[in-house]
Design a protein around this motif. Sequence first.
Motif, PDB file in Angstrom:
ATOM      1  N   LEU A 142      19.442-115.823  17.727  1.00 56.20           N
ATOM      2  CA  LEU A 142      19.624-116.410  16.347  1.00 56.20           C
ATOM      3  C   LEU A 142      19.757-117.807  16.334  1.00 56.20           C
ATOM      4  CD1 LEU A 142      22.691-113.881  15.763  1.00 56.20           C
ATOM      5  CD2 LEU A 142      20.189-113.778  14.718  1.00 56.20           C
ATOM      6  N   LEU A 143      20.160-118.286  17.750  1.00 59.31           N
ATOM      7  CA  LEU A 143      20.278-119.803  17.544  1.00 59.31           C
ATOM      8  C   LEU A 143      19.069-120.450  17.662  1.00 59.31           C
ATOM      9  CD1 LEU A 143      22.419-122.252  17.736  1.00 59.31           C
ATOM     10  CD2 LEU A 143      22.201-121.962  20.184  1.00 59.31           C
ATOM     11  N   GLY A 144      18.279-119.911  18.337  1.00 56.46           N
ATOM     12  CA  GLY A 144      16.702-120.390  18.509  1.00 56.46           C
ATOM     13  C   GLY A 144      15.866-120.193  17.296  1.00 56.46           C
ATOM     14  N   THR A 145      16.223-118.961  16.375  1.00 57.82           N
ATOM     15  CA  THR A 145      15.315-118.649  15.376  1.00 57.82           C
ATOM     16  C   THR A 145      16.022-119.794  14.324  1.00 57.82           C
ATOM     17  OG1 THR A 145      15.323-116.392  15.836  1.00 57.82           O
ATOM     18  CG2 THR A 145      14.896-117.169  13.472  1.00 57.82           C
ATOM     19  N   GLY A 146      17.147-120.158  14.170  1.00 55.53           N
ATOM     20  CA  GLY A 146      17.858-120.960  13.267  1.00 55.53           C
ATOM     21  C   GLY A 146      17.434-122.296  13.371  1.00 55.53           C
ATOM     22  N   LEU A 147      17.304-122.804  14.733  1.00 49.16           N
ATOM     23  CA  LEU A 147      16.530-123.995  14.984  1.00 49.16           C
ATOM     24  C   LEU A 147      15.142-124.386  14.831  1.00 49.16           C
ATOM     25  CD1 LEU A 147      18.549-124.942  17.964  1.00 49.16           C
ATOM     26  CD2 LEU A 147      19.174-125.754  15.609  1.00 49.16           C
ATOM     27  N   ALA A 148      14.436-123.116  14.846  1.00 44.40           N
ATOM     28  CA  ALA A 148      12.853-123.010  14.870  1.00 44.40           C
ATOM     29  C   ALA A 148      12.271-122.996  13.461  1.00 44.40           C
ATOM     30  CB  ALA A 148      12.271-122.284  15.738  1.00 44.40           C
ATOM     31  N   LEU A 149      13.297-122.249  12.561  1.00 47.80           N
ATOM     32  CA  LEU A 149      12.475-121.821  11.297  1.00 47.80           C
ATOM     33  C   LEU A 149      12.131-123.018  10.405  1.00 47.80           C
ATOM     34  CD1 LEU A 149      14.538-118.735  10.204  1.00 47.80           C
ATOM     35  CD2 LEU A 149      12.130-118.940  10.308  1.00 47.80           C
ATOM     36  N   PRO A 150      12.732-123.937  10.268  1.00 45.93           N
ATOM     37  CA  PRO A 150      12.498-125.145   9.548  1.00 45.93           C
ATOM     38  C   PRO A 150      11.271-126.161  10.184  1.00 45.93           C
ATOM     39  CG  PRO A 150      14.952-125.139   9.890  1.00 45.93           C
ATOM     40  CD  PRO A 150      14.472-124.384  10.835  1.00 45.93           C
ATOM     41  N   GLY A 151      10.694-125.205  11.007  1.00 51.18           N
ATOM     42  CA  GLY A 151       9.749-126.080  11.616  1.00 51.18           C
ATOM     43  C   GLY A 151      10.000-127.273  12.462  1.00 51.18           C
ATOM     44  N   GLY A 152      10.997-127.273  13.236  1.00 50.48           N
ATOM     45  CA  GLY A 152      11.438-128.409  13.883  1.00 50.48           C
ATOM     46  C   GLY A 152      12.219-129.365  12.940  1.00 50.48           C
ATOM     47  N   TRP A 153      12.759-129.087  11.840  1.00 45.69           N
ATOM     48  CA  TRP A 153      13.547-129.811  10.647  1.00 45.69           C
ATOM     49  C   TRP A 153      12.435-130.847  10.289  1.00 45.69           C
ATOM     50  CZ3 TRP A 153      17.777-127.385  10.083  1.00 45.69           C
ATOM     51  CH2 TRP A 153      18.523-126.871  10.938  1.00 45.69           C
ATOM     52  N   THR A 154      10.991-130.468  10.220  1.00 44.19           N
ATOM     53  CA  THR A 154      10.268-131.357   9.257  1.00 44.19           C
ATOM     54  C   THR A 154       9.827-130.902   8.006  1.00 44.19           C
ATOM     55  OG1 THR A 154       8.418-130.303  10.626  1.00 44.19           O
ATOM     56  CG2 THR A 154       9.458-131.990  11.707  1.00 44.19           C
ATOM     57  N   ALA A 172      12.122-123.836   0.646  1.00 50.16           N
ATOM     58  CA  ALA A 172      13.577-123.748   0.851  1.00 50.16           C
ATOM     59  C   ALA A 172      14.025-122.520   1.682  1.00 50.16           C
ATOM     60  CB  ALA A 172      14.280-123.990  -0.483  1.00 50.16           C
ATOM     61  N   SER A 173      13.245-121.427   1.785  1.00 51.82           N
ATOM     62  CA  SER A 173      13.227-120.278   2.165  1.00 51.82           C
ATOM     63  C   SER A 173      13.653-120.210   3.420  1.00 51.82           C
ATOM     64  CB  SER A 173      12.665-119.201   1.830  1.00 51.82           C
ATOM     65  OG  SER A 173      11.353-119.546   2.253  1.00 51.82           O
ATOM     66  N   SER A 174      12.994-121.026   4.249  1.00 53.71           N
ATOM     67  CA  SER A 174      13.013-121.452   5.816  1.00 53.71           C
ATOM     68  C   SER A 174      14.442-121.812   6.130  1.00 53.71           C
ATOM     69  CB  SER A 174      11.856-122.122   6.333  1.00 53.71           C
ATOM     70  OG  SER A 174      12.044-123.356   5.846  1.00 53.71           O
ATOM     71  N   TRP A 175      14.863-122.769   5.329  1.00 50.77           N
ATOM     72  CA  TRP A 175      16.406-123.222   5.431  1.00 50.77           C
ATOM     73  C   TRP A 175      17.456-122.492   5.435  1.00 50.77           C
ATOM     74  CZ3 TRP A 175      16.795-128.243   7.430  1.00 50.77           C
ATOM     75  CH2 TRP A 175      15.903-129.134   7.617  1.00 50.77           C
ATOM     76  N   VAL A 176      17.162-121.550   4.083  1.00 49.55           N
ATOM     77  CA  VAL A 176      18.257-120.483   3.702  1.00 49.55           C
ATOM     78  C   VAL A 176      18.279-119.823   5.129  1.00 49.55           C
ATOM     79  CG1 VAL A 176      18.814-118.869   2.335  1.00 49.55           C
ATOM     80  CG2 VAL A 176      18.003-120.841   1.511  1.00 49.55           C
ATOM     81  N   LEU A 177      17.123-119.180   5.469  1.00 53.94           N
ATOM     82  CA  LEU A 177      17.032-118.076   6.526  1.00 53.94           C
ATOM     83  C   LEU A 177      17.624-118.666   7.997  1.00 53.94           C
ATOM     84  CD1 LEU A 177      16.477-115.239   7.296  1.00 53.94           C
ATOM     85  CD2 LEU A 177      14.104-115.799   7.871  1.00 53.94           C
ATOM     86  N   ALA A 178      17.547-120.127   8.169  1.00 53.59           N
ATOM     87  CA  ALA A 178      17.829-120.692   9.479  1.00 53.59           C
ATOM     88  C   ALA A 178      19.428-120.743   9.336  1.00 53.59           C
ATOM     89  CB  ALA A 178      17.294-122.170   9.519  1.00 53.59           C
ATOM     90  N   VAL A 180      21.253-118.834   7.514  1.00 50.52           N
ATOM     91  CA  VAL A 180      21.996-117.427   7.833  1.00 50.52           C
ATOM     92  C   VAL A 180      21.995-117.097   9.251  1.00 50.52           C
ATOM     93  CG1 VAL A 180      21.475-114.918   7.568  1.00 50.52           C
ATOM     94  CG2 VAL A 180      21.273-116.487   5.488  1.00 50.52           C
ATOM     95  N   CYS A 181      20.954-117.545   9.856  1.00 52.63           N
ATOM     96  CA  CYS A 181      20.728-117.242  11.463  1.00 52.63           C
ATOM     97  C   CYS A 181      22.027-117.933  12.354  1.00 52.63           C
ATOM     98  CB  CYS A 181      19.365-117.518  12.152  1.00 52.63           C
ATOM     99  SG  CYS A 181      18.078-116.307  11.665  1.00 52.63           S
ATOM    100  N   LEU A 182      22.150-119.228  11.951  1.00 52.93           N
ATOM    101  CA  LEU A 182      23.089-120.113  12.523  1.00 52.93           C
ATOM    102  C   LEU A 182      24.530-119.380  12.345  1.00 52.93           C
ATOM    103  CD1 LEU A 182      21.660-123.598  12.093  1.00 52.93           C
ATOM    104  CD2 LEU A 182      21.532-122.241  14.083  1.00 52.93           C
ATOM    105  N   LEU A 183      24.806-118.927  10.857  1.00 52.58           N
ATOM    106  CA  LEU A 183      25.958-118.432  10.723  1.00 52.58           C
ATOM    107  C   LEU A 183      26.299-117.104  11.175  1.00 52.58           C
ATOM    108  CD1 LEU A 183      26.229-119.268   6.841  1.00 52.58           C
ATOM    109  CD2 LEU A 183      27.564-120.305   8.766  1.00 52.58           C
ATOM    110  N   LEU A 184      25.381-116.449  11.944  1.00 55.12           N
ATOM    111  CA  LEU A 184      25.503-115.062  12.434  1.00 55.12           C
ATOM    112  C   LEU A 184      25.929-115.500  13.863  1.00 55.12           C
ATOM    113  CD1 LEU A 184      22.490-112.862  11.115  1.00 55.12           C
ATOM    114  CD2 LEU A 184      25.075-112.665  10.747  1.00 55.12           C
ATOM    115  N   VAL A 185      25.743-116.448  14.518  1.00 54.53           N
ATOM    116  CA  VAL A 185      26.153-116.662  15.946  1.00 54.53           C
ATOM    117  C   VAL A 185      27.511-116.695  16.061  1.00 54.53           C
ATOM    118  CG1 VAL A 185      26.028-118.399  17.747  1.00 54.53           C
ATOM    119  CG2 VAL A 185      23.747-118.216  16.156  1.00 54.53           C
ATOM    120  N   PRO A 186      28.403-117.135  15.245  1.00 49.17           N
ATOM    121  CA  PRO A 186      29.781-117.096  15.535  1.00 49.17           C
ATOM    122  C   PRO A 186      30.387-115.653  15.334  1.00 49.17           C
ATOM    123  CG  PRO A 186      29.523-118.431  13.460  1.00 49.17           C
ATOM    124  CD  PRO A 186      28.382-118.306  14.172  1.00 49.17           C
ATOM    125  N   VAL A 187      29.443-115.001  14.218  1.00 48.68           N
ATOM    126  CA  VAL A 187      29.800-113.646  13.946  1.00 48.68           C
ATOM    127  C   VAL A 187      29.555-112.590  15.098  1.00 48.68           C
ATOM    128  CG1 VAL A 187      29.189-111.602  12.482  1.00 48.68           C
ATOM    129  CG2 VAL A 187      29.290-113.774  11.338  1.00 48.68           C
TER     130      VAL A 187
END
Length: 428
Positions: A142-154, A172-178, A180-187
Amino acid sequence: MIRGIRPLLRGSTYSGALFVYCGALLSMPLLPLAMLPALVRRSAPWGVQIGLTLLIWAALIAVVGLARTTRRVLISCARRLLKVPLPDPVPTRRPARAPGTGPAPAASASAAPSGADRWRTPLWLLLYVALGWTGGLGSAVLLGTGLALPGGWTGNDARVNLLGRSVRVTGASSWVLALVCLLLVPVVCAAVTSTLRWLAPRLLGPSSAERLALAAERELLLAERNRLAHELHDSIGHTLTAATIQAAVAGEVLAADPAAARAALRSIEESTRAALEDLDYVLGVLREEQAQAAPTRTLADLPELLDRLRHAGALVEPELSGELTQVQGTLSRAAYRILQEGLTNALRHGAGGPIEVRVAATPDGLELSVVNRTGPGAGTGPGSFPTSGHGLPGLAERVRLLHGELEAGPHGPRHWRLAVRLPVRLSA
C-alpha cells in the motif's frame, strides 16, 4: 465514526504494529534451515518445494515457542508494546505452607500443564509471525503503491495491475487512489494490532494450571496476612493493656515507693521492646521487604509473660504440668499466643483477684486454661479500654486451624474461663 478513527490516532497502535512486523523479521533466521530439504530435492515441483519449506518453517517456529524463555519474552513485549495486562507466568509446583495455617489448600496441589496448554504459546507465535508477514507485506504494498501512483509526484499517468488487468490511472484519479492507499496503511496497522491484542490474553494469558497456582498463591498470602493480623493483635493488645496498668501503678507509688515505680517502668520498657520487634517483623512482611528472622514467642517465654503481669500488679497463679519443653514448633507458638490473649482479656475485663493459669501437656493433648474473676468493677480497672472485639473470634480461628477445641464463658459463681485443648505429638 469518531470511535472508529480513535485507534488510528493512538501511539500504542503503531508501537503494536511495529511489534507485529518484528515477528516477520525475527522468523527470518529459521528460513534457511527450512529451505534445506527443498534444496536437497530440487527435482520436486516448485509447489511441493514451497509447501515443504513453509511446513518446516512453521514447525521450527512452533519448537521455539515451546521454550519457557520465549513465553516470558513474549509476555513482557506484549505488555510493553501491545499494552495488554498479562501476568508473569507462575510455577505450578506445590507452594509452601505458611506456619500455623493448617494444611495446604486443595488448589495448591501441583498441577501439571495439559497438552493443550503447552501448545498455546507455539500457536500464538505462529499467528504472530503470520500476522507480521501479512501486515508487513500489505503495508509495504500500500505504501509503495501510494507513492508510485502519481508517477513519482510528477503528474504523469500510471498503470495499476488489478486482477490481472492493467488499468490506466490518469490525472487527479491517481492522486485520489494514492491518498486512499496511504490512508489504508494505518488501518492495516490498527487491524493487526487489534487482532494480536485479542489473541494475547487467550493464548499468552494464564493457563488452567497457572490459574490454579495463582489462586493457591493468593489463598496462602491471605492466610499468612490473617496469621500476622492475629499475631499483631495478640502482641500489641497485650502490651498496651499491661503498659497501661503498669503506668497507672507507677504513678500511684512514685512518691511512696520509688523502687516499685522503677520496676514498673522497666517492665513497660521490656514489654514494649518485644512488641516493637513483632511490629517491625509484620510491617516488613506487609511491605514485601526482606524481613529479619521472625520473632518467636513459645511456651518457653511463658515465665517472662507472667512476670510482666506481676509487675503490673496482677496476682497470677500458674499451674504447669507435663513435659512442656517437648512441645515444639507451631503448637508451642500458638499456645503462647492463646495464653497471652487470655491473660490480656483477664486484665481488661476482670474484676481483680487471682488469675489462674493452667498448662498441661499430656501424651495426646495440650490443655490450656485461664480463669479470672468477674462481677462488680469488672472492666473498669486501669487496663480497661475499648477493644475491637476480635480477640475471641481470632482465638477460635487459630484453634480451628490446629484442629483443637475452645470453650469460653462463665465458670461457676463470678468467674470467667477460657479453656483450649490442642492435639499434640510430643517429640522423641
